[in-house]
Scaffold this motif. Sequence first.
Motif, PDB file in Angstrom:
ATOM      1  N   ARG A  18     -37.623 -78.978   1.866  1.00 14.41           N
ATOM      2  CA  ARG A  18     -36.904 -77.984   2.661  1.00 14.41           C
ATOM      3  C   ARG A  18     -36.124 -77.103   1.693  1.00 14.41           C
ATOM      4  O   ARG A  18     -35.249 -77.578   0.978  1.00 14.41           O
ATOM      5  CB  ARG A  18     -35.946 -78.658   3.638  1.00 14.41           C
ATOM      6  N   THR A  19     -36.474 -75.824   1.655  1.00 13.07           N
ATOM      7  CA  THR A  19     -35.787 -74.892   0.765  1.00 13.07           C
ATOM      8  C   THR A  19     -34.802 -74.047   1.558  1.00 13.07           C
ATOM      9  O   THR A  19     -35.028 -73.733   2.724  1.00 13.07           O
ATOM     10  CB  THR A  19     -36.784 -73.976   0.043  1.00 13.07           C
ATOM     11  N   VAL A  20     -33.718 -73.699   0.911  1.00 17.18           N
ATOM     12  CA  VAL A  20     -32.707 -72.828   1.508  1.00 17.18           C
ATOM     13  C   VAL A  20     -32.356 -71.751   0.500  1.00 17.18           C
ATOM     14  O   VAL A  20     -32.583 -71.914  -0.700  1.00 17.18           O
ATOM     15  CB  VAL A  20     -31.437 -73.614   1.909  1.00 17.18           C
ATOM     16  N   SER A  21     -31.795 -70.681   0.974  1.00 15.05           N
ATOM     17  CA  SER A  21     -31.353 -69.608   0.083  1.00 15.05           C
ATOM     18  C   SER A  21     -30.140 -70.101  -0.692  1.00 15.05           C
ATOM     19  O   SER A  21     -29.046 -70.222  -0.143  1.00 15.05           O
ATOM     20  CB  SER A  21     -30.991 -68.368   0.887  1.00 15.05           C
ATOM     21  N   GLU A  22     -30.333 -70.402  -1.963  1.00 17.14           N
ATOM     22  CA  GLU A  22     -29.236 -70.927  -2.778  1.00 17.14           C
ATOM     23  C   GLU A  22     -28.116 -69.905  -2.935  1.00 17.14           C
ATOM     24  O   GLU A  22     -26.962 -70.271  -3.087  1.00 17.14           O
ATOM     25  CB  GLU A  22     -29.754 -71.371  -4.141  1.00 17.14           C
ATOM     26  N   GLU A  38     -33.386 -83.071  -6.460  1.00 17.21           N
ATOM     27  CA  GLU A  38     -34.389 -83.693  -5.585  1.00 17.21           C
ATOM     28  C   GLU A  38     -35.633 -82.806  -5.457  1.00 17.21           C
ATOM     29  O   GLU A  38     -36.767 -83.294  -5.557  1.00 17.21           O
ATOM     30  CB  GLU A  38     -33.792 -83.946  -4.209  1.00 17.21           C
ATOM     31  N   GLN A  39     -35.445 -81.495  -5.261  1.00 22.42           N
ATOM     32  CA  GLN A  39     -36.584 -80.586  -5.137  1.00 22.42           C
ATOM     33  C   GLN A  39     -37.410 -80.570  -6.421  1.00 22.42           C
ATOM     34  O   GLN A  39     -38.641 -80.631  -6.375  1.00 22.42           O
ATOM     35  CB  GLN A  39     -36.102 -79.173  -4.820  1.00 22.42           C
ATOM     36  N   ARG A  40     -36.747 -80.514  -7.553  1.00 22.74           N
ATOM     37  CA  ARG A  40     -37.445 -80.479  -8.837  1.00 22.74           C
ATOM     38  C   ARG A  40     -38.214 -81.777  -9.079  1.00 22.74           C
ATOM     39  O   ARG A  40     -39.360 -81.759  -9.533  1.00 22.74           O
ATOM     40  CB  ARG A  40     -36.436 -80.227  -9.963  1.00 22.74           C
ATOM     41  N   SER A  79     -34.814 -67.457  -5.387  1.00 29.49           N
ATOM     42  CA  SER A  79     -33.765 -68.439  -5.696  1.00 29.49           C
ATOM     43  C   SER A  79     -33.995 -69.740  -4.932  1.00 29.49           C
ATOM     44  O   SER A  79     -33.739 -70.820  -5.456  1.00 29.49           O
ATOM     45  CB  SER A  79     -32.367 -67.871  -5.412  1.00 29.49           C
ATOM     46  N   ALA A  80     -34.527 -69.645  -3.705  1.00 28.30           N
ATOM     47  CA  ALA A  80     -34.806 -70.849  -2.925  1.00 28.30           C
ATOM     48  C   ALA A  80     -35.914 -71.689  -3.554  1.00 28.30           C
ATOM     49  O   ALA A  80     -35.942 -72.906  -3.419  1.00 28.30           O
ATOM     50  CB  ALA A  80     -35.201 -70.468  -1.495  1.00 28.30           C
ATOM     51  N   LEU A  81     -36.835 -71.037  -4.264  1.00 30.87           N
ATOM     52  CA  LEU A  81     -37.982 -71.735  -4.857  1.00 30.87           C
ATOM     53  C   LEU A  81     -37.819 -72.034  -6.345  1.00 30.87           C
ATOM     54  O   LEU A  81     -38.725 -72.582  -6.973  1.00 30.87           O
ATOM     55  CB  LEU A  81     -39.255 -70.914  -4.637  1.00 30.87           C
ATOM     56  N   LYS A  82     -36.657 -71.735  -6.932  1.00 31.52           N
ATOM     57  CA  LYS A  82     -36.465 -71.923  -8.368  1.00 31.52           C
ATOM     58  C   LYS A  82     -36.608 -73.386  -8.794  1.00 31.52           C
ATOM     59  O   LYS A  82     -37.274 -73.693  -9.785  1.00 31.52           O
ATOM     60  CB  LYS A  82     -35.097 -71.379  -8.788  1.00 31.52           C
ATOM     61  N   ALA A  83     -36.013 -74.313  -8.076  1.00 38.48           N
ATOM     62  CA  ALA A  83     -36.106 -75.730  -8.448  1.00 38.48           C
ATOM     63  C   ALA A  83     -37.542 -76.230  -8.306  1.00 38.48           C
ATOM     64  O   ALA A  83     -38.008 -77.038  -9.116  1.00 38.48           O
ATOM     65  CB  ALA A  83     -35.159 -76.573  -7.596  1.00 38.48           C
TER      66      ALA A  83
END
Length: 124
Positions: A18-22, A38-40, A79-83
Amino acid sequence: MVAQAESHPPFTLVLPIRTVSEANVHGKMRAKMRRVKEQRTVARMLVGPHVAGDIPGFPLVVRLTRLGPRSLDDDNLRSALKAVRDGVTDGLGLADDSDIRLAWEYDQTKSKEYNVVVEFTRRT
């Protein structure tokens, strides 16, 4: 006689992330650090086992598609997908996501479920 390059079809993975706008998330720094880690980690662990056989060789185009109920603008999407991008790079065994063997593309699709679709295509 001209040798033809071996064709390798694109390879797609769906990551349960689950991605959010960081840029727009307010709250405790520890929660953000935990979410990013966790995402990374999930991206690295799910990409890594496919490097040897399923993912086409370098150079690659890697398309990250965010699935979620609301759309993000271009800056917030990145930014949401950076990790996830960093985790994919780790899973590929590369030191840096700016490696010249990788080209990154971003997309998003509205969905009731949150996920990230990662598509690997050999760049010609």
